[in-house]
Design a protein around this motif. Sequence first.
Motif, PDB file in Angstrom:
ATOM      1  N   CYS A  88       2.911  -7.304   2.173  1.00 34.75           N
ATOM      2  CA  CYS A  88       3.670  -8.001   1.119  1.00 34.75           C
ATOM      3  C   CYS A  88       4.046  -9.408   1.556  1.00 34.75           C
ATOM      4  O   CYS A  88       4.089 -10.330   0.742  1.00 34.75           O
ATOM      5  CB  CYS A  88       4.918  -7.205   0.754  1.00 34.75           C
ATOM      6  SG  CYS A  88       6.011  -6.892   2.164  1.00 34.75           S
TER       7      CYS A  88
ATOM      8  N   ALA B 204       6.258   0.786  -1.799  1.00 33.85           N
ATOM      9  CA  ALA B 204       7.655   0.695  -1.361  1.00 33.85           C
ATOM     10  C   ALA B 204       8.468  -0.352  -2.118  1.00 33.85           C
ATOM     11  O   ALA B 204       9.683  -0.413  -1.962  1.00 33.85           O
ATOM     12  CB  ALA B 204       7.701   0.387   0.137  1.00 33.85           C
TER      13      ALA B 204
ATOM     14  N   LYS C 278       9.963   4.302   2.408  1.00 33.26           N
ATOM     15  CA  LYS C 278       8.502   4.176   2.288  1.00 33.26           C
ATOM     16  C   LYS C 278       7.933   3.022   3.116  1.00 33.26           C
ATOM     17  O   LYS C 278       6.759   3.045   3.490  1.00 33.26           O
ATOM     18  CB  LYS C 278       8.114   3.971   0.819  1.00 33.26           C
ATOM     19  CG  LYS C 278       8.381   5.182  -0.063  1.00 33.26           C
ATOM     20  CD  LYS C 278       7.923   4.894  -1.483  1.00 33.26           C
ATOM     21  CE  LYS C 278       8.129   6.098  -2.396  1.00 33.26           C
ATOM     22  NZ  LYS C 278       7.855   5.756  -3.810  1.00 33.26           N
TER      23      LYS C 278
ATOM     24  N   PRO D  21       0.812  -1.225   0.000  1.00 35.76           N
ATOM     25  CA  PRO D  21       0.000   0.000   0.000  1.00 35.76           C
ATOM     26  C   PRO D  21       0.842   1.272   0.000  1.00 35.76           C
ATOM     27  O   PRO D  21       0.320   2.348  -0.296  1.00 35.76           O
ATOM     28  CB  PRO D  21      -0.825  -0.110   1.282  1.00 35.76           C
ATOM     29  CG  PRO D  21      -0.265  -1.218   2.080  1.00 35.76           C
ATOM     30  CD  PRO D  21       0.678  -2.000   1.238  1.00 35.76           C
ATOM     31  N   GLN D  22       2.111   1.151   0.319  1.00 34.27           N
ATOM     32  CA  GLN D  22       2.982   2.322   0.374  1.00 34.27           C
ATOM     33  C   GLN D  22       3.778   2.532  -0.923  1.00 34.27           C
ATOM     34  O   GLN D  22       4.543   3.498  -1.019  1.00 34.27           O
ATOM     35  CB  GLN D  22       3.981   2.176   1.540  1.00 34.27           C
ATOM     36  CG  GLN D  22       3.355   1.927   2.889  1.00 34.27           C
ATOM     37  CD  GLN D  22       2.412   3.055   3.301  1.00 34.27           C
ATOM     38  OE1 GLN D  22       2.665   4.226   3.017  1.00 34.27           O
ATOM     39  NE2 GLN D  22       1.317   2.700   3.937  1.00 34.27           N
TER      40      GLN D  22
ATOM     41  N   GLY E  31       6.681  -1.533   7.437  1.00 40.01           N
ATOM     42  CA  GLY E  31       6.692  -2.836   8.084  1.00 40.01           C
ATOM     43  C   GLY E  31       5.331  -3.445   8.309  1.00 40.01           C
ATOM     44  O   GLY E  31       5.181  -4.335   9.144  1.00 40.01           O
ATOM     45  N   CYS E  32       4.330  -3.023   7.554  1.00 35.06           N
ATOM     46  CA  CYS E  32       2.963  -3.508   7.778  1.00 35.06           C
ATOM     47  C   CYS E  32       2.813  -5.012   7.535  1.00 35.06           C
ATOM     48  O   CYS E  32       1.927  -5.647   8.086  1.00 35.06           O
ATOM     49  CB  CYS E  32       1.982  -2.735   6.904  1.00 35.06           C
ATOM     50  SG  CYS E  32       2.137  -3.076   5.119  1.00 35.06           S
TER      51      CYS E  32
HETATM   52  S1  SF4 Z   1       5.959  -4.269   4.848  1.00 31.11           S
HETATM   53 FE1  SF4 Z   1       5.735  -4.714   2.676  1.00 31.11          FE
HETATM   54  S2  SF4 Z   1       3.648  -4.043   2.166  1.00 31.11           S
HETATM   55 FE2  SF4 Z   1       4.173  -3.067   4.116  1.00 31.11          FE
HETATM   56  S3  SF4 Z   1       5.016  -1.077   3.548  1.00 31.11           S
HETATM   57 FE3  SF4 Z   1       6.764  -2.500   3.722  1.00 31.11          FE
HETATM   58  S4  SF4 Z   1       7.082  -3.258   1.655  1.00 31.11           S
HETATM   59 FE4  SF4 Z   1       5.033  -2.348   1.704  1.00 31.11          FE
END
Ligand code: SF4
Length: 166
Positions: free
Chosen positions: A74, A50, A67, A47-48, A70-71
């Motif tokens: 992915c 990144a 960006k 969603p970011q 750490g959600c």
């Molecule tokens: S943990 Fe994965 S989905 Fe979440 S912001 Fe980071 S790269 Fe994107």
Amino acid sequence: MLEQTGIPTMSDVNAVLPSPVRLTQGPIAILECFQNIPCNPCADACPQGAISIGNDINQRPILDETKCNGCGVCLTSCPGIAIFVVDYAFSESHAMVKLPYEYSPLPENGQIVNALNRQGETVAGVQVKRVQLNKNKTAVVWLAVPKALAMVVRGIAIAKEDCQYE
Ligand code: SF4
Ligand code: SF4
């Protein structure tokens, strides 16, 4: 060597790690994706924005550490079980390591399990802090791991007969 064993070495892993400063600043994805294959769900899922793959879908994913928050979205979308989230800021002594987990049964919150390295060898006993279920059936297991092992632990074994730490 990765090519001969399929197991990434620490040298392979070190080449994809976020900067040491970013690693101290909270959870971040670790993309342990080492082969040029046509794959990009991680980039689509973030969603970011990144993760980028580039114009050729066979290129390996690249993380923008500025960006990523750490959600873990992915992590659950990767068919290769190649993404982990590590949070060195979890506590003074331990990092939080989040692993994709697709076996049954699932571990339980609070359970002490064998922590495995990339070779499948037991390296410690660690506590499961949370088991996160997801619609796509890739669960995420949150582990409190001694900081020195945060980039070593990449699996768990929960069978009682295998557990050396109960
Ligand atoms: S943990 Fe994965 S989905 Fe979440 S912001 Fe980071 S790269 Fe994107
Ligand atoms: S989804 Fe997983 S296997 Fe596919 S490119 Fe991303 S990290 Fe690699």
